[in-house]
Scaffold this active site. Structure first.
Site, short mmCIF file in Angstrom:
data_model
loop_
_atom_site.label_atom_id
_atom_site.label_comp_id
_atom_site.label_asym_id
_atom_site.label_seq_id
_atom_site.Cartn_x
_atom_site.Cartn_y
_atom_site.Cartn_z
N CYS A 112 25.23 186.69 15.62
CA CYS A 112 24.67 185.33 15.77
C CYS A 112 24.21 185.07 17.20
CB CYS A 112 25.68 184.29 15.32
SG CYS A 112 26.16 184.52 13.61
N HIS A 249 25.34 177.14 18.62
CA HIS A 249 25.24 177.89 17.37
C HIS A 249 25.76 177.02 16.24
CE1 HIS A 249 25.21 180.91 14.43
NE2 HIS A 249 26.48 181.26 14.51
N ASN A 279 25.00 178.29 8.41
CA ASN A 279 24.92 179.22 9.54
C ASN A 279 23.79 180.22 9.28
OD1 ASN A 279 25.30 181.23 11.43
ND2 ASN A 279 27.53 181.27 11.23
#
Ligand code: COA
Length: 326
Positions: A112, A249, A279
Site C-alpha cells: 500500500c 492511506h 482500501n
C-alpha cells in the site's frame, strides 16, 4: 532539475459491492464493518478489466490534465500488488496501450506504500537530470486475491486506479521531503502469493489468497503513520499546524483516527474516501490525491502530507507544496 506533479487521474470500476452484499457472502454485518472500519462499499473490477486496463484509464486522465502527449513520456511506473501477470511488468502493458513508445516501463511492488515509493522514484530520475516526463500509476485488481470466505480481509479491500504525471520544472520542486521505510521482519503478517490476471486466474486453492494478521497490522499501522508523518513534516522544516491537508492511506477509519489524534491534526484537515472505496492498496493515496484536487480540497500553494503503510511491512510519506501550475 526540479520536478512537479502536473497531472492527476483515476479510474474506479463500475460494479459496487456494498456491505449488505457482503452479508450474503460471508458471516459479517454492515454494522460491524462500518463501526470497525468505516467502509460502506467498494468497487470490484469487471471480468473484462485488469490492473493494466484500469491503469491505462487513470493514466490517460492524468496525461490529459497535464496536457502531455504519451509519446513524450520517458518512463511509466506502475505501483501494484495485483499484477496481470508475473512477467512482464503491468507497466509494459500500460506503456503499449497508451502509445508511450519512448518510455521505459517497470512495476513497483511496494504494497500500500507503492504509489509513494513510485512517486519518489520518479522525482529522483528527474532530479538526476535523466528524464523529464514520468507517468506514475497505482492500480489494483486486489479483489482477485480475496478469499471471500475470510471476513478478516474480504470486507476491507476494493479495486481501482490513480495516476500522477511528474514533470521537470525549472522553478521549484513541489516535493519538500519524503520518508521510505520497511521492516521485513513483518513480511509474514500480510501477503499475497499469486498474480491477478484477467478475468481471474486465481484458483480456489486457499494458498493463493491474501493472508493477514489484522490486529498486528493495525498496531504497526498507527505507529508507522504517526512516525512517518512526524519525520516527513520535520524533514520539510514545517510544523504539523502548517499542513493544510493530510491524505492518509485509506485502510481503516480507526487507524486514521488514532494517528491524527496522536499527531493532533483536526479531522477537517483529513481527506477520507474510504467509506466509498475501502482500501485500494497502492491506489489508495493516488485516488485520494486526485479526488482531493477534484473536490478543491487542495489549492495552489497548499501543503499536503501523503502517508501510507502496508505489507512489507512498509511505510512511506511525502510533503508536497501543491503547485501544478506554472
Ligand atoms: N465481520 C464480523 N465480525 C468480524 C469480522 C467481520 N468482517 N472480522 C472479525 N470479526 C470478529 C472477530 O472474529 C472477533 O470476534 P470474537 O470477539 O468473537 O473473537 C471480533 O470481530 C473482533 O475481532 P478483531 O480481529 O479483534 O477485530 P478488530 O477490531 O481488530 O478489527 C480488522 C479487525 C481487520 C478490521 C482490524 O484489525 C484492522 O483493520 N487491521 C488492519 C488491517 C489493515 O489495514 N490491513 C491493510 C494494511 S495496508
Amino acid at each position: 532539475m526540479h520536478a512537479r506533479i502536473t497531472g492527476w487521474g483515476k479510474y474506479l470500476p463500475q460494479r459496487v459491492l456494498t456491505n449488505k452484499d457482503l452479508e450474503k457472502m460471508v458471516d459479517t454485518s454492515d454494522e460491524w464493518i462500518v463501526t470497525r472500519t468505516g467502509i460502506r462499499e467498494r468497487r470490484i473490477v469487471g471480468d473484462d478489466e485488469a490492473t493494466s486496463t484500469m491503469a491505462v484509464a487513470a493514466g490517460r486522465g492524468a496525461l490529459e490534465v497535464a496536457g502531455l502527449s504519451p509519446g513524450l513520456l520517458d518512463m511509466v511506473i506502475v505501483a501494484t500488488n495485483s499484477p496481470d501477470r508475473m512477467m512482464p511488468a503491468s507497466a509494459a502493458l500500460v506503456q503499449h496501450a497508451l502509445g508511450a513508445k519512448n518510455a521505459a516501463a517497470f512495476d513497483v511492488v511496494g504494497a500500500c506504500s507503492g504509489f509513494i515509493y513510485a512517486l519518489v522514484t520518479a522525482y529522483q530520475f528527474i532530479a538526476a537530470g535523466a528524464y523529464e516526463n514520468i507517468l506514475v500509476v497505482a492500480s489494483e485488481a486486489i479483489s482477485r486475491a480475496m478469499n471471500w470466505e475470510d471476513r478478516s480481509t474480504s470486507v476491507l479491500f476494493g479495486d481501482g486506479a490513480g495516476a500522477a504525471v511528474v514533470q521537470a520544472n525549472e522553478h521549484a520542486t513541489d516535493m519538500l521531503s519524503f520518508v521510505l521505510g520497511n521492516d521485513g521482519s513483518g513480511a509474514d503478517l500480510l501477503y499475497i502469493p499469486h498474480p491477478c490476471g484477467m478475468p481471474t486466474n486465481v484458483s480456489n486453492d486457499r494458498r493463493y489468497y491474501m493472508i493477514m494478521e489484522g490486529r498486528a497490522v493495525f498496531k504497526f499501522a498507527v505507529t508507522a503513520m504517526v512516525e512517518a508523518s512526524k519525520q516527513v513534516i520535520d524533514g520539510a522544516g514545517l510544523n504539523i499546524a502548517d499542513i493544510d491537508l493530510f491524505i492518509p492511506h485509506q485502510a481503516n477509519s480507526r487507524i486514521t483516527q488514532a494517528a491524527i489524534k496522536a499527531l493532533d491534526i483536526p479531522s477537517d484537515k483529513v481527506f477520507v474516501n474510504l467509506d466509498r472505496y475501502g482500501n485500494l492498496s497502492a491506489a489508495s493515496p493516488a485516488v485520494a490525491l486526485c479526488e482531493a484536487v477534484e473536490q478543491r480540497r487542495l489549492k495552489e500553494g497548499d501543503l499536503v502530507v501523503l502517508v501510507a503503510f502496508g505489507a512489507g511491512l512498509s511505510w512511506a510519506a511525502m510533503v508536497l507544496r501543491w503547485q501544478p501550475g506554472a
